[in-house]
Write an enzyme that holds these catalytic residues in place. Structure first.
Site, mmCIF file in Angstrom:
data_model
loop_
_atom_site.group_PDB
_atom_site.id
_atom_site.type_symbol
_atom_site.label_atom_id
_atom_site.label_comp_id
_atom_site.label_asym_id
_atom_site.label_seq_id
_atom_site.Cartn_x
_atom_site.Cartn_y
_atom_site.Cartn_z
ATOM 1 N N SER A 1 0.704 -1.131 0.045
ATOM 2 C CA SER A 1 0.067 -0.057 -0.040
ATOM 3 C C SER A 1 0.812 1.288 -0.028
ATOM 4 O O SER A 1 0.293 2.345 -0.110
ATOM 5 C CB SER A 1 -0.972 -0.155 1.337
ATOM 6 N N LYS B 1 3.092 6.803 4.906
ATOM 7 C CA LYS B 1 1.816 5.600 4.433
ATOM 8 C C LYS B 1 2.686 4.379 4.855
ATOM 9 O O LYS B 1 3.768 3.990 4.507
ATOM 10 C CB LYS B 1 1.907 5.993 2.878
ATOM 11 N N THR B 2 1.735 3.569 5.288
ATOM 12 C CA THR B 2 1.850 2.025 5.726
ATOM 13 C C THR B 2 1.661 1.226 4.424
ATOM 14 O O THR B 2 1.187 1.712 3.454
ATOM 15 C CB THR B 2 1.103 1.768 6.723
ATOM 16 N N GLY B 3 2.304 0.104 4.533
ATOM 17 C CA GLY B 3 2.090 -1.136 3.586
ATOM 18 C C GLY B 3 2.229 -2.523 4.157
ATOM 19 O O GLY B 3 2.916 -2.546 5.094
#
Length: 270
Positions: free
Chosen positions: A75, A214-216
């Protein structure tokens, strides 16, 4: 641009970029701090951290191997996906354009509703970004992934899945390079697109510092890999960073932010 392939051995070089940034730094402006790797070991997992201290033109990494290994972006690709959506007009206004819920119940309850681009990136709504990618289409998506020089630039594996289970790979060094260009507003898209994406990035307040990131997270089939990429701001001091780590247990998912903050503190960023 020639991207660095082996950890901190070679740095990206981009003569088209104005002023000094991550991509303009000579190799001697980088260092390995093995103490950063201890944070991952203390949590019973493995990972890597790369930080770029903007004012010092200094890159600090936790290791010489994993920091240069390309992996699925998961993501974190929502950052370039958002840029491309706005630049192509798929999204005109990140607060007004609404993506209707398709009515399919998913385990993540936050995905089971209508979303704007801002709310979708806040909850990392995968179905929304799948629809965005389909509307962008393969030809335009490839064009901008190439323009961004994003990772290995390979969007094979399905237009709405290539970043979670397809062929796209990016390493932490490349993540920092890309995010730094967004931070500076020098990506090859409009200033408006970059300003809007910077504005919708999730924000975490840490004392007198702010982290925009932003995470992923990939699924178990693809390694349960966790990411956190973005930059920290403390007064006028800015530090761009990328972290990835193995998340074999649910508790490790929350550790992405915890460990990123620990590493940022260690290098004096927050």
């Amino acid at each position: 641009m020639i991207h660095r392939r082996h950890a901190l051995g070679l740095l990206a070089a981009a003569s088209i970029l104005p002023s000094k940034g991550f991509a303009d730094i000579a190799p001697m402006n980088s260092e390995i701090r093995e103490g950063l790797a201890q944070h991952f070991r203390d949590e019973g997992t493995r990972g890597t951290f790369v930080g770029y201290k903007v004012d010092d033109y200094l890159i600090i990494a936790s290791d010489t191997e994993r920091s240069g290994e390309g992996r699925l972006p998961a993501s974190t690709f929502k950052i370039p996906n958002s840029l491309i959506a706005i630049e192509t007009g798929v999204v005109q206004d990140p607060d007004k354009d609404v993506f209707k819920w398709d009515g399919i119940k998913r385990a993540n309850e936050a995905w089971n509703s209508d979303h704007t681009l801002r709310s979708a990136i806040a909850v990392s709504a995968f179905p929304v970004y799948q629809e965005i990618a389909r509307r962008i289409g393969e030809e335009r998506m490839q064009k901008y992934v190439n323009l961004f020089e994003y990772g290995n630039r390979n969007i094979g594996g399905g237009i709405d899945t290539f970043w979670v289970s397809g062929e796209l790979r990016i390493d932490p060094v490349q993540q920092v390079d890309f995010v730094d260009r967004l931070r500076r507003g020098v990506l090859p898209v409009s200033k408006r697109s970059q300003e809007l994406v910077r504005d919708i990035l999730p924000v975490t307040q840490v004392g007198d510092a702010v982290i925009r990131a932003k995470t992923g997270l990939t699924d178990r089939e693809h390694g349960s890999l966790g990411w956190l990429v973005g930059w920290a701001e403390k007064g006028s001091v800015q530090t761009v960073f990328a972290l990835n780590m193995d998340c074999p247990e649910p508790r490790h998912v929350a550790d992405r932010m915890t460990l990123a903050q620990a590493c940022l503190r260690d290098i004096g960023a927050i």
